[in-house]
Design a protein around this motif. Sequence first.
Motif, PDB file in Angstrom:
ATOM      1  N   ALA A 186      90.765 -19.947 -26.405  1.00 49.16           N
ATOM      2  CA  ALA A 186      89.533 -19.546 -25.727  1.00 49.16           C
ATOM      3  C   ALA A 186      89.692 -18.137 -25.181  1.00 49.16           C
ATOM      4  O   ALA A 186      90.797 -17.722 -24.824  1.00 49.16           O
ATOM      5  CB  ALA A 186      89.205 -20.516 -24.597  1.00 49.16           C
ATOM      6  N   ARG A 187      88.592 -17.418 -25.110  1.00 48.52           N
ATOM      7  CA  ARG A 187      88.608 -16.083 -24.531  1.00 48.52           C
ATOM      8  C   ARG A 187      87.576 -16.027 -23.418  1.00 48.52           C
ATOM      9  O   ARG A 187      86.407 -16.365 -23.614  1.00 48.52           O
ATOM     10  CB  ARG A 187      88.318 -15.013 -25.572  1.00 48.52           C
ATOM     11  N   VAL A 188      88.015 -15.590 -22.246  1.00 49.98           N
ATOM     12  CA  VAL A 188      87.115 -15.398 -21.115  1.00 49.98           C
ATOM     13  C   VAL A 188      86.625 -13.955 -21.174  1.00 49.98           C
ATOM     14  O   VAL A 188      87.344 -13.030 -20.826  1.00 49.98           O
ATOM     15  CB  VAL A 188      87.834 -15.681 -19.782  1.00 49.98           C
ATOM     16  N   ASP A 189      85.411 -13.764 -21.663  1.00 49.72           N
ATOM     17  CA  ASP A 189      84.846 -12.429 -21.760  1.00 49.72           C
ATOM     18  C   ASP A 189      83.398 -12.461 -21.294  1.00 49.72           C
ATOM     19  O   ASP A 189      82.868 -13.507 -20.911  1.00 49.72           O
ATOM     20  CB  ASP A 189      84.970 -11.863 -23.181  1.00 49.72           C
ATOM     21  N   ASP A 190      82.755 -11.314 -21.335  1.00 47.41           N
ATOM     22  CA  ASP A 190      81.373 -11.207 -20.869  1.00 47.41           C
ATOM     23  C   ASP A 190      80.455 -12.187 -21.586  1.00 47.41           C
ATOM     24  O   ASP A 190      79.600 -12.824 -20.969  1.00 47.41           O
ATOM     25  CB  ASP A 190      80.853  -9.783 -21.092  1.00 47.41           C
ATOM     26  N   THR A 191      80.620 -12.314 -22.910  1.00 45.34           N
ATOM     27  CA  THR A 191      79.727 -13.168 -23.682  1.00 45.34           C
ATOM     28  C   THR A 191      79.860 -14.627 -23.272  1.00 45.34           C
ATOM     29  O   THR A 191      78.860 -15.308 -22.994  1.00 45.34           O
ATOM     30  CB  THR A 191      80.014 -13.016 -25.184  1.00 45.34           C
ATOM     31  N   ALA A 192      81.107 -15.112 -23.208  1.00 48.00           N
ATOM     32  CA  ALA A 192      81.331 -16.521 -22.854  1.00 48.00           C
ATOM     33  C   ALA A 192      80.826 -16.821 -21.454  1.00 48.00           C
ATOM     34  O   ALA A 192      80.189 -17.860 -21.211  1.00 48.00           O
ATOM     35  CB  ALA A 192      82.815 -16.860 -22.971  1.00 48.00           C
ATOM     36  N   LEU A 193      81.101 -15.924 -20.514  1.00 45.97           N
ATOM     37  CA  LEU A 193      80.694 -16.162 -19.134  1.00 45.97           C
ATOM     38  C   LEU A 193      79.190 -16.048 -18.966  1.00 45.97           C
ATOM     39  O   LEU A 193      78.576 -16.809 -18.220  1.00 45.97           O
ATOM     40  CB  LEU A 193      81.421 -15.186 -18.206  1.00 45.97           C
ATOM     41  N   SER A 194      78.565 -15.110 -19.677  1.00 43.39           N
ATOM     42  CA  SER A 194      77.117 -14.961 -19.583  1.00 43.39           C
ATOM     43  C   SER A 194      76.413 -16.190 -20.144  1.00 43.39           C
ATOM     44  O   SER A 194      75.437 -16.690 -19.553  1.00 43.39           O
ATOM     45  CB  SER A 194      76.679 -13.701 -20.333  1.00 43.39           C
ATOM     46  N   GLU A 195      76.896 -16.698 -21.274  1.00 38.44           N
ATOM     47  CA  GLU A 195      76.296 -17.897 -21.857  1.00 38.44           C
ATOM     48  C   GLU A 195      76.441 -19.085 -20.913  1.00 38.44           C
ATOM     49  O   GLU A 195      75.497 -19.863 -20.720  1.00 38.44           O
ATOM     50  CB  GLU A 195      76.952 -18.202 -23.197  1.00 38.44           C
ATOM     51  N   ALA A 196      77.621 -19.228 -20.326  1.00 39.28           N
ATOM     52  CA  ALA A 196      77.844 -20.347 -19.405  1.00 39.28           C
ATOM     53  C   ALA A 196      76.968 -20.206 -18.165  1.00 39.28           C
ATOM     54  O   ALA A 196      76.383 -21.188 -17.683  1.00 39.28           O
ATOM     55  CB  ALA A 196      79.316 -20.410 -19.009  1.00 39.28           C
ATOM     56  N   ARG A 197      76.845 -19.004 -17.643  1.00 37.92           N
ATOM     57  CA  ARG A 197      76.022 -18.772 -16.446  1.00 37.92           C
ATOM     58  C   ARG A 197      74.559 -19.099 -16.727  1.00 37.92           C
ATOM     59  O   ARG A 197      73.894 -19.775 -15.925  1.00 37.92           O
ATOM     60  CB  ARG A 197      76.166 -17.319 -15.990  1.00 37.92           C
TER      61      ARG A 197
END
Length: 280
Positions: A186-197
């Motif tokens: 898994a990668r914690v990046d802007d895309t993953a965090l924005s989608e989760a948010r």
Amino acid sequence: MLRIIDARTGEPVDASTTRRGLTCVEAHAPALDLTALRVLLVADVLVRALELGGTPVWGLLSGDRDRAELREAAAALGIRPFEDRHDAGAGLGERQVIHVVGEGGANPDGVRVAVARVSGGLGVPVGDGFAGPVRGDSGMPVGHGPGMPESGGLRVPVGDGSRAPLGDDPAVLRLALLSRPRSVPARVDDTALSEARDTLARWRRAVADWARHPSRPVPEEVRGQLRTAWEDDLDIPSVLGVLRRVEGAPGLPDGARFETYAYADRLLALDLTRDLGAPA
């Protein structure tokens, strides 16, 4: 019954004893880094799934470094406390032991649940500051250094070497990590965090709105789909997929949608009912 793929053999095994005896879930987290947090998160969800199935569970934490920081970082992600391994006694009666281990980590005897690495770096809040330096895959501290503030909550990479605050909702990181199969890096990046948010915000608004309608039971078909997903090697991405289908299913009463999300959140612990009672 929950079945887990044993990383040693590649074969599925029952996660609880045949007579519903005690199951020990031991999380192996040698030091505070993102992969260790993912190991603790997988162990936490495994404990919740076993409890939902009526199995008594004992959670243990095994590791040599950063133990206090690991506990505080885990608490920030909604992970329930695990006892120290060295404080554990001989156990109570019949028991199954499941070891949750990170890639390249410990190789204990017994059933092992393997967790892939996490890349990216962020500081995890404890009180008014960070839970020590959180280390990326290189082992180097991240989230600290010249020009980096000593407080401000979770911080995530923004692509230019700096880190921006994630905000005051660590469930965003929890969902980002749960959205990927645990065997996949898994990668914690802007895309993953924005989608989760965005997903969390949308689901919480929807749950608060559905709660204004008469309650209806979770449809048996949907309940079965949820349990089938998490009892099949703790397939959390499939659990999330069921919720997405329920969100837009035509003809399903809103009260049933609400009860479905509240039921699934007993496993996911994303605080999906947080906005109940908030102004529409």
